[in-house]
Design an enzyme around this catalytic site. Structure first.
Site, PDB file in Angstrom:
ATOM      1  N   THR A 165       0.817  -1.218   0.000  1.00  0.00           N
ATOM      2  CA  THR A 165       0.000   0.000   0.000  1.00  0.00           C
ATOM      3  C   THR A 165       0.848   1.264   0.000  1.00  0.00           C
ATOM      4  O   THR A 165       0.439   2.303  -0.511  1.00  0.00           O
ATOM      5  CB  THR A 165      -0.936  -0.016   1.236  1.00  0.00           C
ATOM      6  OG1 THR A 165      -1.826  -1.111   1.083  1.00  0.00           O
ATOM      7  CG2 THR A 165      -1.756   1.248   1.352  1.00  0.00           C
ATOM      8  N   TYR A 193      -8.153   0.817  -3.759  1.00  0.00           N
ATOM      9  CA  TYR A 193      -6.910   1.214  -4.408  1.00  0.00           C
ATOM     10  C   TYR A 193      -6.191  -0.052  -4.848  1.00  0.00           C
ATOM     11  O   TYR A 193      -6.560  -1.164  -4.470  1.00  0.00           O
ATOM     12  CB  TYR A 193      -6.017   2.006  -3.444  1.00  0.00           C
ATOM     13  CG  TYR A 193      -5.557   1.192  -2.273  1.00  0.00           C
ATOM     14  CD1 TYR A 193      -6.353   1.027  -1.151  1.00  0.00           C
ATOM     15  CD2 TYR A 193      -4.322   0.535  -2.300  1.00  0.00           C
ATOM     16  CE1 TYR A 193      -5.964   0.238  -0.087  1.00  0.00           C
ATOM     17  CE2 TYR A 193      -3.917  -0.255  -1.234  1.00  0.00           C
ATOM     18  CZ  TYR A 193      -4.741  -0.391  -0.134  1.00  0.00           C
ATOM     19  OH  TYR A 193      -4.345  -1.186   0.902  1.00  0.00           O
ATOM     20  N   THR A 227       1.623  -4.333   4.219  1.00  0.00           N
ATOM     21  CA  THR A 227       1.479  -4.599   5.654  1.00  0.00           C
ATOM     22  C   THR A 227       0.881  -5.984   5.938  1.00  0.00           C
ATOM     23  O   THR A 227       1.016  -6.488   7.045  1.00  0.00           O
ATOM     24  CB  THR A 227       0.594  -3.523   6.315  1.00  0.00           C
ATOM     25  OG1 THR A 227      -0.691  -3.540   5.682  1.00  0.00           O
ATOM     26  CG2 THR A 227       1.213  -2.158   6.218  1.00  0.00           C
ATOM     27  N   ASP A 228       0.220  -6.581   4.938  1.00  0.00           N
ATOM     28  CA  ASP A 228      -0.517  -7.822   5.216  1.00  0.00           C
ATOM     29  C   ASP A 228       0.377  -8.949   5.724  1.00  0.00           C
ATOM     30  O   ASP A 228      -0.012  -9.706   6.614  1.00  0.00           O
ATOM     31  CB  ASP A 228      -1.256  -8.294   3.957  1.00  0.00           C
ATOM     32  CG  ASP A 228      -2.456  -7.414   3.630  1.00  0.00           C
ATOM     33  OD1 ASP A 228      -2.797  -6.540   4.445  1.00  0.00           O
ATOM     34  OD2 ASP A 228      -3.052  -7.606   2.554  1.00  0.00           O
ATOM     35  N   LYS A 230       0.285  -7.627  13.066  1.00  0.00           N
ATOM     36  CA  LYS A 230      -0.699  -6.690  12.521  1.00  0.00           C
ATOM     37  C   LYS A 230      -2.003  -6.923  13.269  1.00  0.00           C
ATOM     38  O   LYS A 230      -2.579  -8.020  13.219  1.00  0.00           O
ATOM     39  CB  LYS A 230      -0.883  -6.915  11.017  1.00  0.00           C
ATOM     40  CG  LYS A 230      -1.818  -5.892  10.392  1.00  0.00           C
ATOM     41  CD  LYS A 230      -1.877  -5.996   8.874  1.00  0.00           C
ATOM     42  CE  LYS A 230      -2.750  -4.870   8.332  1.00  0.00           C
ATOM     43  NZ  LYS A 230      -2.851  -4.849   6.872  1.00  0.00           N
ATOM     44  N   GLU A 288      -2.653 -28.969  28.419  1.00  0.00           N
ATOM     45  CA  GLU A 288      -3.736 -29.963  28.324  1.00  0.00           C
ATOM     46  C   GLU A 288      -3.353 -31.110  27.397  1.00  0.00           C
ATOM     47  O   GLU A 288      -3.913 -32.192  27.469  1.00  0.00           O
ATOM     48  CB  GLU A 288      -5.023 -29.295  27.816  1.00  0.00           C
ATOM     49  CG  GLU A 288      -5.843 -28.667  28.927  1.00  0.00           C
ATOM     50  CD  GLU A 288      -7.166 -28.147  28.396  1.00  0.00           C
ATOM     51  OE1 GLU A 288      -8.045 -28.957  28.060  1.00  0.00           O
ATOM     52  OE2 GLU A 288      -7.315 -26.910  28.321  1.00  0.00           O
TER      53      GLU A 288
HETATM   54  C1  SIN Z   1      -1.028  -2.998   2.762  1.00  0.00           C
HETATM   55  O1  SIN Z   1       0.067  -2.805   2.314  1.00  0.00           O
HETATM   56  O2  SIN Z   1      -1.440  -2.336   3.737  1.00  0.00           O
HETATM   57  C2  SIN Z   1      -2.024  -3.992   2.217  1.00  0.00           C
HETATM   58  C3  SIN Z   1      -1.608  -4.644   0.979  1.00  0.00           C
HETATM   59  C4  SIN Z   1      -0.297  -5.363   1.073  1.00  0.00           C
HETATM   60  O3  SIN Z   1      -0.014  -5.974   2.095  1.00  0.00           O
HETATM   61  O4  SIN Z   1       0.468  -5.305   0.099  1.00  0.00           O
END
Ligand code: SIN
Length: 349
Positions: free
Chosen positions: A33, A46, A112-113, A185, A306
């Site tokens: 992103t 996007y 970020t994923d 995340k 457990e």
């Molecule tokens: C992001 O970057 O926030 C989402 C998409 C990705 O991980 O490339």
């Protein structure tokens, strides 16, 4: 006398222009992103990974005041499409760069994923004390209040700081510096998404300065035994997500499709439904490793709670969430198939 005057003038010029002090930071761009563009500045739809690294840097001219920055595009993908192949390319390239005297630090722009997974893979495989920093953005570059430019600036600050040496691979997002082992995340859309819920952030970056409050106690980088420099593939490991009434046919295909390890994202302290327990026992009988992790976001999965792990030859994931347990299991399988040694890795890394 003339020579002395020349030397003094050279030093003075260096002080004025600042080049003598500026660290050399190399940026490896992968997409995400932070390089995303949308049709509107206010809407969330996007496409990730559209903008090249040069354009990203042009958007933050302030970076050239703090570092000599060079960059290269490794891939241009949304990180939901991350692969073992790209991880191996990245690890090898970072190693090459880190071994160059003129490189002081490395920044990786990333979606970020799966950023937490890439950070953990790299901290286990790259052998350097130099700062390696992952950064991304939650809003595309075309959004109002895009978070990418400041995050990128902060990441270069973190990679340039002498205090960042020896910290392992870190994530710098929204003012926090988070270590690769613990970073998660936590929110699908919010800019304050990256946190270390089990141990807290390593530190902060604010107004161009870093401040560290703690160090990671886990083994990483130069202390890691894992070496991927000669590897082109990684052992196949998958994740099974548990839920009430899960049935055996969710897991059975993993017994016959080349999997060398299964991470079970169990309930609670890594508990396993009776419907699939026998399948996981069969997996062990076939030599497939089984790691008990948890779908619960915080707290460790403890050994012999457990479930009597030693009786079944299972491994407890400790503080690693399922997606990071998968990475450690893949790397562990490059060295051993002994579940006790693998458990030791899970205790130390
Ligand atoms: C992001 O970057 O926030 C989402 C998409 C990705 O991980 O490339």
């Amino acid at each position: 006398m003339v020579r002395r005057l020349f030397l003094m003038m050279t030093v003075w010029c260096a002080v004025i222009t600042g080049w003598a002090q500026k660290p050399n930071i190399h940026i490896l761009a992968t997409g995400g992103t932070i390089a995303g563009t949308g049709a509107s500045s206010t809407q969330t739809n996007y496409t990730a990974g559209q903008v090249a690294i040069g354009t990203l840097l042009d958007a933050v001219p302030e970076i050239s005041e703090i570092a000599q920055v060079t960059g290269e595009q490794v891939v241009r993908i949304g990180s939901q499409d991350m692969t073992d192949e790209v991880w191996l390319i990245l690890a090898k390239r970072i190693q090459e760069l880190a071994e160059q005297d003129e490189v002081d630090g490395i920044v990786i722009t990333h979606g970020t994923d799966t950023m937490e997974e890439t950070a953990y893979f790299l901290t286990l495989t790259v052998k350097t004390g130099k700062p390696v920093v992952l950064v991304g953005a939650m809003r595309p570059s075309t959004a109002l209040s895009a978070d990418g430019p400041l995050n990128l600036y902060d990441a270069v600050v973190v990679a340039s700081a002498p205090e960042s040496k020896g910290k392992g691979v870190v994530v710098a997002m929204n003012g926090l510096i988070l270590d690769a082992h613990s970073v998660v995340k936590m929110n699908t859309t919010n800019v304050q998404t990256f946190q270390s819920p089990n141990s807290g952030a390593l530190g902060t970056v604010y107004n161009g300065k870093v401040h560290y409050d703690q160090v990671s106690l886990k083994k990483h980088t130069t202390f890691s035994v894992f070496d991927v420099t000669t590897l082109d593939t990684l052992p196949k490991v998958g994740i099974v997500y548990s839920y009430s009434n899960i049935e055996a046919d969710m897991v059975e295909p993993m017994l016959n499709n080349g999997y060398r390890g299964i991470v079970h994202a169990g309930v609670g302290n890594g508990n396993i439904h009776t419907h699939i327990f026998p399948v996981l026992e069969q997996a062990r009988a076939k030599g497939i490793q089984v790691v008990r992790a948890s779908r619960v976001p915080t707290g460790p999965v403890t050994l012999d709670a457990e479930v009597d792990d030693d009786r079944y030859g299972f491994i407890a994931s400790q503080e690693l969430n399922p997606q990071k347990a998968r990475i450690l299991l893949m790397l562990a399988l490059t060295r051993t198939n002994d579940y006790r040694r693998i458990q030791q890795y899970f205790n130390e890394y």
